[in-house]
Scaffold this active site. Structure first.
Site, PDB file in Angstrom:
ATOM      1  N   HIS A 100     -41.220  53.781  10.650  1.00 21.44           N
ATOM      2  CA  HIS A 100     -40.473  54.142  11.387  1.00 21.44           C
ATOM      3  C   HIS A 100     -38.947  54.070  11.056  1.00 21.44           C
ATOM      4  O   HIS A 100     -38.734  52.943  10.247  1.00 21.44           O
ATOM      5  CB  HIS A 100     -40.662  53.565  12.884  1.00 21.44           C
ATOM      6  CG  HIS A 100     -41.814  53.771  13.349  1.00 21.44           C
ATOM      7  ND1 HIS A 100     -43.080  53.113  13.230  1.00 21.44           N
ATOM      8  CD2 HIS A 100     -42.412  54.844  14.335  1.00 21.44           C
ATOM      9  CE1 HIS A 100     -44.224  53.802  13.972  1.00 21.44           C
ATOM     10  NE2 HIS A 100     -43.395  54.570  14.567  1.00 21.44           N
ATOM     11  N   TYR A 114     -34.851  52.035   7.779  1.00 17.21           N
ATOM     12  CA  TYR A 114     -36.070  52.663   7.452  1.00 17.21           C
ATOM     13  C   TYR A 114     -37.005  51.508   7.426  1.00 17.21           C
ATOM     14  O   TYR A 114     -37.041  50.549   6.359  1.00 17.21           O
ATOM     15  CB  TYR A 114     -36.149  53.468   6.487  1.00 17.21           C
ATOM     16  CG  TYR A 114     -35.446  54.816   6.392  1.00 17.21           C
ATOM     17  CD1 TYR A 114     -36.265  55.885   6.601  1.00 17.21           C
ATOM     18  CD2 TYR A 114     -34.115  54.856   6.427  1.00 17.21           C
ATOM     19  CE1 TYR A 114     -35.433  57.023   6.937  1.00 17.21           C
ATOM     20  CE2 TYR A 114     -33.516  56.191   6.381  1.00 17.21           C
ATOM     21  CZ  TYR A 114     -34.364  57.230   6.688  1.00 17.21           C
ATOM     22  OH  TYR A 114     -33.686  58.566   6.745  1.00 17.21           O
ATOM     23  N   CYS A 115     -37.788  50.991   8.371  1.00 14.03           N
ATOM     24  CA  CYS A 115     -38.787  50.055   8.637  1.00 14.03           C
ATOM     25  C   CYS A 115     -40.188  50.421   8.054  1.00 14.03           C
ATOM     26  O   CYS A 115     -40.724  51.137   8.947  1.00 14.03           O
ATOM     27  CB  CYS A 115     -38.878  49.622   9.846  1.00 14.03           C
ATOM     28  SG  CYS A 115     -39.874  47.859  10.390  1.00 14.03           S
ATOM     29  N   ILE A 116     -40.480  50.061   6.931  1.00 16.72           N
ATOM     30  CA  ILE A 116     -41.664  50.801   6.082  1.00 16.72           C
ATOM     31  C   ILE A 116     -42.875  49.874   5.847  1.00 16.72           C
ATOM     32  O   ILE A 116     -42.586  48.540   5.524  1.00 16.72           O
ATOM     33  CB  ILE A 116     -41.171  51.240   4.898  1.00 16.72           C
ATOM     34  CG1 ILE A 116     -39.932  52.181   5.147  1.00 16.72           C
ATOM     35  CG2 ILE A 116     -42.333  51.819   4.172  1.00 16.72           C
ATOM     36  CD1 ILE A 116     -40.252  53.549   5.946  1.00 16.72           C
TER      37      ILE A 116
END
Length: 142
Positions: A100, A114-116
């Site tokens: 997200h 950007y939390c990946i």
């Protein structure tokens, strides 16, 4: 790629994350605390997604980046799951669920986080970019 081929190619966790919109555990994943120089690519397609230059320690428990390597390599989708509204990030080529994006990142870098999921990524070290076919990205590191 067909689902059965993907199940054989990917780990169970990578399949669950990328194909079933799963989320790996925070703080116990491969790239949260990993800061070597290189490129992060989609574990499904090999598409270049993020560079280590845009990675930072956000404290969220997952790898965090200020931006993708190019805006066109990811697509964003409204996500209303888990009784909240978020923006999902998917890879453009393989349509892999990556994680997200949030608007609480570093202000001096555009305020995006950007939390990946690590399970959605494969890391290519800088010194192996040419050998693995990612030579065009060497310029980002000079």
């Amino acid at each position: 790629m067909e689902k059965e081929k993907l199940k054989k190619k990917l780990s169970l966790l990578a399949y669950r994350v990328t194909q079933e919109n799963g989320t790996e555990a925070p703080f116990a994943n491969e790239f949260d605390d990993f800061f070597e120089q290189g490129l992060y690519v989609d574990v499904v397609s090999g598409e270049a997604l993020f560079t280590s230059l845009d990675k930072y320690q956000s404290g969220c428990g997952w790898p965090a980046f200020t931006q993708p390597i190019d805006k066109g390599v990811v697509k964003e989708k409204r996500d209303k799951s888990l009784f909240m509204e978020r923006t999902e990030v998917r890879s453009s080529n393989a349509d892999s669920h990556l994680g997200h994006v949030f608007t609480d990142g570093p202000l001096d870098k555009g305020d995006l986080r950007y939390c990946i999921n690590s399970a959605a990524l494969r890391f290519v070290p800088f010194d192996q970019l040419e050998a693995e076919g990612y030579g065009e990205y060497v310029k980002y590191f000079s």
